[in-house]
Enzyme design. Structure first.
Site, PDB file in Angstrom:
ATOM      1  N   ARG A  52       0.834  -1.209   0.000  1.00 20.08           N
ATOM      2  CA  ARG A  52       0.000   0.000   0.000  1.00 20.08           C
ATOM      3  C   ARG A  52       0.869   1.258   0.000  1.00 20.08           C
ATOM      4  O   ARG A  52       0.527   2.258  -0.632  1.00 20.08           O
ATOM      5  CB  ARG A  52      -0.956  -0.006   1.205  1.00 20.08           C
ATOM      6  CG  ARG A  52      -1.953   1.149   1.168  1.00 20.08           C
ATOM      7  CD  ARG A  52      -3.000   1.043   2.253  1.00 20.08           C
ATOM      8  NE  ARG A  52      -2.433   1.176   3.583  1.00 20.08           N
ATOM      9  CZ  ARG A  52      -3.116   1.023   4.711  1.00 20.08           C
ATOM     10  NH1 ARG A  52      -4.412   0.727   4.663  1.00 20.08           N
ATOM     11  NH2 ARG A  52      -2.522   1.144   5.871  1.00 20.08           N
ATOM     12  N   ARG A 100      10.159  26.412  -1.335  1.00 18.64           N
ATOM     13  CA  ARG A 100       8.706  26.255  -1.313  1.00 18.64           C
ATOM     14  C   ARG A 100       8.030  26.701  -2.612  1.00 18.64           C
ATOM     15  O   ARG A 100       8.200  27.835  -3.056  1.00 18.64           O
ATOM     16  CB  ARG A 100       8.100  27.019  -0.131  1.00 18.64           C
ATOM     17  CG  ARG A 100       6.624  26.700   0.073  1.00 18.64           C
ATOM     18  CD  ARG A 100       6.058  27.377   1.304  1.00 18.64           C
ATOM     19  NE  ARG A 100       4.651  27.016   1.495  1.00 18.64           N
ATOM     20  CZ  ARG A 100       3.655  27.580   0.820  1.00 18.64           C
ATOM     21  NH1 ARG A 100       3.903  28.526  -0.049  1.00 18.64           N
ATOM     22  NH2 ARG A 100       2.392  27.177   1.024  1.00 18.64           N
ATOM     23  N   HIS A 102       4.222  25.208  -4.768  1.00 12.13           N
ATOM     24  CA  HIS A 102       3.234  24.126  -4.792  1.00 12.13           C
ATOM     25  C   HIS A 102       3.597  23.037  -5.805  1.00 12.13           C
ATOM     26  O   HIS A 102       3.456  21.856  -5.528  1.00 12.13           O
ATOM     27  CB  HIS A 102       1.843  24.669  -5.114  1.00 12.13           C
ATOM     28  CG  HIS A 102       1.221  25.431  -3.982  1.00 12.13           C
ATOM     29  ND1 HIS A 102       1.845  26.464  -3.335  1.00 12.13           N
ATOM     30  CD2 HIS A 102       0.018  25.298  -3.381  1.00 12.13           C
ATOM     31  CE1 HIS A 102       1.060  26.939  -2.390  1.00 12.13           C
ATOM     32  NE2 HIS A 102      -0.055  26.240  -2.387  1.00 12.13           N
ATOM     33  N   LYS A 147      -2.914   7.076   1.306  1.00 14.17           N
ATOM     34  CA  LYS A 147      -2.639   7.281   2.736  1.00 14.17           C
ATOM     35  C   LYS A 147      -1.673   8.449   2.895  1.00 14.17           C
ATOM     36  O   LYS A 147      -0.474   8.265   3.120  1.00 14.17           O
ATOM     37  CB  LYS A 147      -2.083   5.979   3.338  1.00 14.17           C
ATOM     38  CG  LYS A 147      -2.196   5.930   4.854  1.00 14.17           C
ATOM     39  CD  LYS A 147      -1.991   4.516   5.336  1.00 14.17           C
ATOM     40  CE  LYS A 147      -1.843   4.427   6.830  1.00 14.17           C
ATOM     41  NZ  LYS A 147      -2.984   4.890   7.595  1.00 14.17           N
ATOM     42  N   LEU A 205      -9.999   4.620   2.749  1.00  7.03           N
ATOM     43  CA  LEU A 205      -8.715   3.929   2.706  1.00  7.03           C
ATOM     44  C   LEU A 205      -8.988   2.425   2.756  1.00  7.03           C
ATOM     45  O   LEU A 205      -9.761   1.965   3.599  1.00  7.03           O
ATOM     46  CB  LEU A 205      -7.863   4.332   3.913  1.00  7.03           C
ATOM     47  CG  LEU A 205      -6.461   3.727   3.874  1.00  7.03           C
ATOM     48  CD1 LEU A 205      -5.582   4.481   2.874  1.00  7.03           C
ATOM     49  CD2 LEU A 205      -5.816   3.756   5.241  1.00  7.03           C
TER      50      LEU A 205
END
Ligand code: PMP
Length: 287
Positions: A52, A100, A102, A147, A205
């Protein structure tokens, strides 16, 4: 005893362990994680958890920081150093450190890998008194199958539950159905004796414990239906319970203040937990 964390190639004192302030996990929640349960020094369901993790990384186009073999070694080494007999291994991969912005970094960046362990009490087959649930609107995004460490809606739902005296929140979608818990999968047993849990798609999930429990239910010849179920249906159910790597199978005895069934843990949850605990006893102990 010193407690270690693994941070980008080094085993360091847990208290001193830190990452760069421009780690994209820290600034943008641009990362994924896994939690593997440990009981009696044995990892529970390691392979599906690492599968996963691979899937979450692929979905976000983050490269694997180390090979599967190396990750297996790091997990075991950390367990040994921390003498982890009962608890969990937490692992987190972020896109790495970059100025930084996006958008993904244009220059190649090494993904960051952090592992910690946590001791918890030794989980036993006995289900205990059960827990209370509080319902909360599901305000998450449309990729709950990944996740990610972007857990703010889950954090707020769990906090609302705790402030009302409940242990877990069940998240309700726009048509009144329960998707899952803030950090667990949700199950009911209907009056007809059918096990029901929501189907896996982008809305929840795909819990590893959920998957293992499906096979256990199959072995026990229990009828399992994967479909949405409403809050009203859950309140009318004979039994309800949650599953996760750290809660195993835990009965739900109250939803929004109303008792489920007779307000006590039911036989199906008891049986499934027993079988799950037996399942956790398979395999080689690391510690
Ligand atoms: N749903 C959510 C939102 C979770 O965070 C978790 C725990 N990671 C689960 C379900 C249960 O998954 P697992 O059985 O793999 O722990």
């Amino acid at each position: 005893m010193a407690r270690y964390a693994y941070v980008n190639g080094r085993y360091v004192d847990h208290r001193q362990a830190s990452v760069h302030i421009e780690d994209r996990g820290y600034q943008l929640a641009d990362g994924v994680y896994e939690v593997v349960g440990v009981r009696d020094g044995k990892l529970i369901d390691e392979t599906p958890h690492l599968d996963r993790l691979d899937r979450s990384l692929k979905e976000l186009r983050i490269a694997a920081p180390v090979s599967r073999k190396t990750l297996g070694f790091i997990i075991r080494e950390l367990m040994r150093r921390n003498r982890l007999r009962d608890g969990l291994v937490y692992m987190q991969v972020t896109r790495g450190v970059a100025r930084r912005d996006h958008a993904f970094p244009t220059a190649p960046v090494k993904p960051a890998l952090v592992l910690t362990t946590k001791n918890t009490k030794h989980l036993v087959a006995d289900v205990g008194p059960g827990i209370a649930i509080k319902s909360q609107p599901d305000i998450r995004w449309e990729r709950c199958d990944i996740k990610t460490v972007a857990l703010l809606p889950n954090v707020l739902a769990k906090q609302a539950a705790r402030e009302s005296g409940a242990y877990e929140a069940w998240l309700i979608d726009s048509v009144g159905c329960i998707t899952e818990g803030a950090s667990t999968n949700a199950w009911i047993v209907t009056k007809e004796g059918e096990l029901v849990t929501r189907q896996t798609d982008n809305g929840i999930l795909a819990g590893i414990t959920r998957g293992t429990l499906k096979s256990i239910a199959d072995t026990l010849q229990l009828k399992l239906v994967e479909r949405p179920f409403s809050l009203a249906e859950a309140k009318q159910a004979r039994e309800a319970f949650i599953t996760s790597a750290t809660s195993f199978v835990t009965p739900v005895v109250k939803i929004d203040g109303d008792p489920v069934g007779d307000g006590k843990p039911g036989p199906t949850a008891r049986r499934l937990r027993e079988e799950y605990v037996r399942f956790s006893e398979a395999g080689e102990a690391v510690v």
